[in-house]
Scaffold this motif. Sequence first.
Motif, PDB file in Angstrom:
ATOM      1  N   SER A 194      66.301 -35.446  68.708  1.00 50.28           N
ATOM      2  CA  SER A 194      64.989 -35.886  69.180  1.00 50.28           C
ATOM      3  C   SER A 194      64.039 -36.221  68.035  1.00 50.28           C
ATOM      4  N   GLY A 195      64.368 -35.744  66.844  1.00 54.02           N
ATOM      5  CA  GLY A 195      63.462 -35.923  65.718  1.00 54.02           C
ATOM      6  C   GLY A 195      62.442 -34.812  65.579  1.00 54.02           C
ATOM      7  N   ARG A 196      62.431 -33.877  66.517  1.00 49.64           N
ATOM      8  CA  ARG A 196      61.385 -32.842  66.512  1.00 49.64           C
ATOM      9  C   ARG A 196      61.677 -31.702  65.539  1.00 49.64           C
ATOM     10  N   THR A 197      62.939 -31.507  65.202  1.00 55.95           N
ATOM     11  CA  THR A 197      63.304 -30.389  64.327  1.00 55.95           C
ATOM     12  C   THR A 197      63.968 -30.917  63.070  1.00 55.95           C
ATOM     13  N   THR A 198      63.518 -30.413  61.932  1.00 58.22           N
ATOM     14  CA  THR A 198      64.085 -30.836  60.649  1.00 58.22           C
ATOM     15  C   THR A 198      64.338 -29.615  59.771  1.00 58.22           C
ATOM     16  N   ILE A 199      65.307 -29.727  58.895  1.00 57.83           N
ATOM     17  CA  ILE A 199      65.536 -28.698  57.885  1.00 57.83           C
ATOM     18  C   ILE A 199      65.831 -29.382  56.555  1.00 57.83           C
ATOM     19  N   TYR A 200      65.516 -28.677  55.477  1.00 59.90           N
ATOM     20  CA  TYR A 200      65.649 -29.236  54.136  1.00 59.90           C
ATOM     21  C   TYR A 200      66.264 -28.212  53.184  1.00 59.90           C
ATOM     22  N   SER A 201      66.912 -28.714  52.163  1.00 56.20           N
ATOM     23  CA  SER A 201      67.347 -27.830  51.091  1.00 56.20           C
ATOM     24  C   SER A 201      66.105 -27.428  50.291  1.00 56.20           C
ATOM     25  N   ASP A 202      66.206 -26.316  49.629  1.00 57.29           N
ATOM     26  CA  ASP A 202      65.070 -25.833  48.838  1.00 57.29           C
ATOM     27  C   ASP A 202      64.715 -26.815  47.728  1.00 57.29           C
ATOM     28  N   SER A 203      65.693 -27.549  47.244  1.00 60.08           N
ATOM     29  CA  SER A 203      65.456 -28.438  46.103  1.00 60.08           C
ATOM     30  C   SER A 203      64.603 -29.657  46.457  1.00 60.08           C
ATOM     31  N   VAL A 204      64.506 -29.992  47.746  1.00 62.51           N
ATOM     32  CA  VAL A 204      63.736 -31.176  48.138  1.00 62.51           C
ATOM     33  C   VAL A 204      62.581 -30.841  49.073  1.00 62.51           C
ATOM     34  N   LYS A 205      62.504 -29.610  49.518  1.00 60.65           N
ATOM     35  CA  LYS A 205      61.469 -29.217  50.467  1.00 60.65           C
ATOM     36  C   LYS A 205      60.081 -29.499  49.892  1.00 60.65           C
ATOM     37  N   GLY A 206      59.261 -30.139  50.703  1.00 65.50           N
ATOM     38  CA  GLY A 206      57.911 -30.478  50.263  1.00 65.50           C
ATOM     39  C   GLY A 206      57.810 -31.840  49.590  1.00 65.50           C
ATOM     40  N   ARG A 207      58.945 -32.430  49.242  1.00 64.19           N
ATOM     41  CA  ARG A 207      58.935 -33.750  48.590  1.00 64.19           C
ATOM     42  C   ARG A 207      59.598 -34.819  49.457  1.00 64.19           C
ATOM     43  N   PHE A 208      60.607 -34.438  50.215  1.00 69.80           N
ATOM     44  CA  PHE A 208      61.346 -35.376  51.062  1.00 69.80           C
ATOM     45  C   PHE A 208      61.001 -35.137  52.524  1.00 69.80           C
ATOM     46  N   THR A 209      61.046 -36.221  53.305  1.00 69.35           N
ATOM     47  CA  THR A 209      60.825 -36.128  54.749  1.00 69.35           C
ATOM     48  C   THR A 209      61.898 -36.932  55.472  1.00 69.35           C
ATOM     49  N   VAL A 210      62.606 -36.268  56.380  1.00 71.62           N
ATOM     50  CA  VAL A 210      63.617 -36.949  57.194  1.00 71.62           C
ATOM     51  C   VAL A 210      63.014 -37.227  58.562  1.00 71.62           C
ATOM     52  N   SER A 211      63.311 -38.410  59.093  1.00 71.06           N
ATOM     53  CA  SER A 211      62.800 -38.787  60.408  1.00 71.06           C
ATOM     54  C   SER A 211      63.777 -39.762  61.052  1.00 71.06           C
ATOM     55  N   ARG A 212      63.532 -40.090  62.311  1.00 70.39           N
ATOM     56  CA  ARG A 212      64.397 -41.043  62.993  1.00 70.39           C
ATOM     57  C   ARG A 212      63.635 -41.831  64.016  1.00 70.39           C
ATOM     58  N   ASP A 213      64.158 -43.013  64.306  1.00 69.89           N
ATOM     59  CA  ASP A 213      63.633 -43.872  65.358  1.00 69.89           C
ATOM     60  C   ASP A 213      64.821 -44.207  66.255  1.00 69.89           C
ATOM     61  N   ASN A 214      64.938 -43.514  67.372  1.00 74.41           N
ATOM     62  CA  ASN A 214      66.111 -43.711  68.229  1.00 74.41           C
ATOM     63  C   ASN A 214      66.111 -45.078  68.908  1.00 74.41           C
ATOM     64  N   ALA A 215      64.943 -45.671  69.061  1.00 77.23           N
ATOM     65  CA  ALA A 215      64.891 -47.026  69.628  1.00 77.23           C
ATOM     66  C   ALA A 215      65.583 -48.022  68.696  1.00 77.23           C
ATOM     67  N   LYS A 216      65.555 -47.722  67.404  1.00 75.99           N
ATOM     68  CA  LYS A 216      66.188 -48.589  66.419  1.00 75.99           C
ATOM     69  C   LYS A 216      67.519 -48.018  65.930  1.00 75.99           C
ATOM     70  N   ASN A 217      67.919 -46.863  66.443  1.00 75.09           N
ATOM     71  CA  ASN A 217      69.157 -46.212  66.007  1.00 75.09           C
ATOM     72  C   ASN A 217      69.186 -46.034  64.484  1.00 75.09           C
ATOM     73  N   THR A 218      68.065 -45.587  63.947  1.00 78.12           N
ATOM     74  CA  THR A 218      67.921 -45.499  62.492  1.00 78.12           C
ATOM     75  C   THR A 218      67.320 -44.158  62.090  1.00 78.12           C
ATOM     76  N   VAL A 219      67.854 -43.617  61.014  1.00 78.67           N
ATOM     77  CA  VAL A 219      67.335 -42.392  60.404  1.00 78.67           C
ATOM     78  C   VAL A 219      66.795 -42.748  59.028  1.00 78.67           C
ATOM     79  N   TYR A 220      65.722 -42.088  58.635  1.00 75.58           N
ATOM     80  CA  TYR A 220      65.067 -42.388  57.367  1.00 75.58           C
ATOM     81  C   TYR A 220      65.005 -41.130  56.487  1.00 75.58           C
ATOM     82  N   LEU A 221      64.916 -41.368  55.197  1.00 79.47           N
ATOM     83  CA  LEU A 221      64.630 -40.290  54.247  1.00 79.47           C
ATOM     84  C   LEU A 221      63.560 -40.803  53.295  1.00 79.47           C
TER      85      LEU A 221
END
Length: 123
Positions: free
Chosen positions: A53-80
Amino acid sequence: VQLQASGGGLVQAGGSLRLSCAASGRSFRSLAAAWVRQAPGKAREFVASVSWSGRTTIYSDSVKGRFTVSRDNAKNTVYLQMNSLKPEDTAVYYCAADSHRSDPAQTLQYDYWGQGTLVTVSS
């Protein structure tokens, strides 16, 4: 499901890049997706994962606070979205998904893998 990652390139330390992962197959919308990276001479490393759904995300400690993962299911695409990049972020970045998982998990076990996109961060 087929995955195609793009958006890599050369950037200076402190800069930003946004990676995209375009997926084929409607079932992708019900699957959690993840980004995994592999630096030269090193093992693959989990980076981030997002729920179907895009509502829940988890990150490694090495990127937390700097990287953001998201998705647009209408476009079938995930972003970083990668900000404040560091030379140690240099790696080939892969998008991935598992046919049995709709919630994110910090794992390297996936059924589907994209071909990878190279990110190089210069100091």
